[in-house]
Scaffold this active site. Structure first.
Site, PDB file in Angstrom:
ATOM      1  N   GLU A 173       0.816  -1.222   0.000  1.00  0.00           N
ATOM      2  CA  GLU A 173       0.000   0.000   0.000  1.00  0.00           C
ATOM      3  C   GLU A 173       0.849   1.271   0.000  1.00  0.00           C
ATOM      4  OE1 GLU A 173      -3.040  -0.153   3.064  1.00  0.00           O
ATOM      5  OE2 GLU A 173      -4.153  -1.657   1.948  1.00  0.00           O
ATOM      6  N   GLU A 292      -5.512  -8.232  -0.493  1.00  0.00           N
ATOM      7  CA  GLU A 292      -6.240  -7.943   0.753  1.00  0.00           C
ATOM      8  C   GLU A 292      -7.684  -7.690   0.378  1.00  0.00           C
ATOM      9  OE1 GLU A 292      -4.815  -5.075   3.633  1.00  0.00           O
ATOM     10  OE2 GLU A 292      -2.726  -5.543   3.122  1.00  0.00           O
TER      11      GLU A 292
HETATM   12  O1  AHR Z   1      -5.335  -5.885   6.929  1.00  0.00           O
HETATM   13  C1  AHR Z   1      -5.221  -4.750   7.735  1.00  0.00           C
HETATM   14  C2  AHR Z   1      -4.457  -3.612   7.084  1.00  0.00           C
HETATM   15  O2  AHR Z   1      -5.239  -3.086   6.042  1.00  0.00           O
HETATM   16  C3  AHR Z   1      -3.146  -3.938   6.422  1.00  0.00           C
HETATM   17  O3  AHR Z   1      -2.083  -3.916   7.299  1.00  0.00           O
HETATM   18  C4  AHR Z   1      -2.996  -2.852   5.405  1.00  0.00           C
HETATM   19  O4  AHR Z   1      -2.230  -3.244   4.303  1.00  0.00           O
HETATM   20  C5  AHR Z   1      -4.425  -2.485   5.059  1.00  0.00           C
HETATM   21  O5  AHR Z   1      -4.632  -1.123   5.052  1.00  0.00           O
END
Ligand code: AHR
Length: 511
Positions: A173, A292
């Site tokens: 990210e 994610e």
């Molecule tokens: O999964 C929780 C968090 O969400 C992670 O650390 C991050 O990459 C995202 O913003």
């Protein structure tokens, strides 16, 4: 009663089911690692301190690949802190989650846990505070057989054989201003390109994921992908996507249509990647790593929210962070998100539900206590088990309903696979209607169905409502129960209860 007719055709396939879309994510965050997958002294802990109750649930869930060690955590992480004798490992402040990291669990522990869980490792490197050198050194430490300082250090640390990690994330990210070492698209793109190049010089067999946007709502979404892929097209194999969904202000209708947004997000990134391919006259395609995704009640205030922990100013070891409790509605949404990933299996090669244990997770555990399945465990487990062979293209004609955020959406959402080896078609269905059952008819063109081998549904349990969840004292309130379904020649019929997720598997022969 609403209605939906679905047509599949044996000859119209999307491509093989990419097994890596049944991935998960273990971050050094909250209680995912400590008291999640790892808790020496727990009654079920094995000789390495891994909770075997959580290991068993991980295997039951059918997880194929696990991303590690973060997440936001990785952008301030020194991988060297997590190797070598445990007693000598440094305690560090983890700025991402305002937590003290003991480093009792690191790369060797994760590699060993992954072997026991029967999952592939997806390792993320730190491109927040670190760069090319730490990245290539980690690849050498992990993957080089021996005869160099780093590979011999790994051997001295107990791993004679290389870990053989194929899949690597080039940071996490990096578009997000919250990220430690946040970068502009040009800054990140150049760094990712050079880090990836140096990593490949150490091990040419690795596959690399460049960071896409941390959500489709980011102001830089689209431009970020275009610029980053412009720099990294030759070195990267995949670009990442992240998305979290939640029910906002009682707007269940929009929440249930979250997969419409996921479809849009995937299709937008595919278009951008292919535009960069055309502009650069590249031959290869960049595929997608949705590394994610999940339901996450980010806007719900709570003592375990990252903002509260930061505001409290405390530094503790593995505090509770975002231990969201999932209900029936969340499980139906997760089922539709998995449908979206599967429908796009020709371009989505990897997907990781975030996270595996305790932190927005399908598996919950208590320190010194039990481990149990949250409602969202079920669609993942069944789809991982039964989505085999080829993904079938679907023609869906469903009654629709209006949503405030995503316009009109199908009441019935679906995906399907056909496994020629076992002779089985699996159909995954969701009824987004909160009040109405749905009559579903599936036309199986090119097949004759002989019998229904499995038909199960997850819906509101007797005496419960759509907010019912599985909790420590009532771990099995939400689960699967038998569904009535019939197959007659090439037609499969069923009635889905209001607000439900279902799977039907049919034994078929070629017509
Ligand atoms: O999964 C929780 C968090 O969400 C992670 O650390 C991050 O990459 C995202 O913003």
């Amino acid at each position: 009663m609403s209605r939906a007719t679905i047509t599949v055709d044996r000859d119209f396939t999307v491509g093989p089911v990419p097994r890596r879309i049944f991935g998960s994510f273990v971050e050094h965050m909250g209680r995912c690692v400590y008291t999640g997958i790892y808790e020496p002294g727990h009654a079920t802990a094995d000789e390495e301190g891994f909770r075997t109750d959580v290991l068993e649930l991980t295997r039951e869930m059918g997880v194929s690949v696990v991303r590690y060690p973060g997440g936001n955590f990785v952008s301030g992480y020194r991988w060297e802190d997590g190797v070598g004798p445990v007693a000598e490992r440094a305690r560090r402040l983890d700025g991402a989650w305002h937590t003290v990291e003991t480093n009792a669990f690191g790369l060797h522990e994760f590699a060993s846990w992954a072997r026991k869980a029967d999952v592939e490792i997806m390792e993320a490197i730190n491109l927040g505070t670190r760069g090319v050198e730490a990245a290539r050194e980690l690849v050498e430490y992990a993957n080089h057989p021996g005869g160099t300082a780093l590979s011999d250090l790994r051997r001295r640390n107990g791993a004679a054989d290389p870990f053989g990690i194929k899949l690597w994330c080039l940071g996490n990210e990096m578009d997000g201003p919250w990220q430690i070492g946040h970068k502009t698209a040009d800054e990140y793109g150049r760094l990712a390109q050079e880090a990836g190049k140096a990593m490949r010089l150490v091990d040419p067999s690795i596959e690399l994921v460049a960071c896409g946007s941390s959500s489709s709502g980011m102001p830089t979404f689209g431009e970020w992908e275009r610029i980053v892929l412009g720099h990294t097209y030759d070195v990267a194999d995949y670009v990442s996507l992240h998305a979290y969904y939640e029910e906002r202000e009682g707007d269940a209708a929009s929440f249930l249509a979250s997969a419409v947004d996921m479809d849009y997000f995937i299709e937008s990134v595919v278009s951008t990647a292919d535009a960069v391919r055309a502009a650069g006259k590249h031959k290869k395609f960049i595929n997608l790593s949705f590394d994610e995704w999940n339901v996450w009640y980010q806007s719900r205030p709570g003592v375990d929210s990252p903002a509260e922990i930061e505001a409290a100013g405390t530094w503790t070891e593995h505090p509770r962070i975002i231990e969201d409790e999932y209900n029936v509605t969340d499980a139906v949404v997760v089922g539709t998100l998995l449908n979206s990933l599967l429908r796009h299996g020709d371009r989505v090669s990897i997907a990781n539900q975030a996270q595996l244990a305790n932190v927005i997770a399908p598996i919950r555990s208590e320190a010194g206590g039990p481990a149990w399945r949250q409602s969202i465990f079920w669609p993942f487990a069944r789809m991982s088990e039964l989505a085999r062979g080829e993904i079938l293209r679907l023609a869906v004609s469903s009654d629709k309903y209006g949503t405030a955020r995503f316009g009109d959406a199908d009441l019935v959402d679906a995906s399907a696979t056909w496994d020629e080896e076992t002779g089985r078609v699996a159909i995954f269905l969701a009824n987004r209607g909160l009040d109405e059952d749905a009559d579903v008819s599936v036309s199986l063109r090119g097949f004759t169905g002989s019998r229904v081998t499995r038909a199960e549904v997850l819906t509101v349990p007797e005496g419960g409502d759509r907010f019912t969840s599985n909790i420590v004292d009532a771990q099995d309130r939400v689960g699967l129960r038998p569904l009535s379904a019939a197959v007659d020649g090439a037609t499969l019929t069923t009635t889905l209860p209001a607000l439900s997720w279902a799977v039907i598997e049919v034994e078929v022969a070629k017509a």
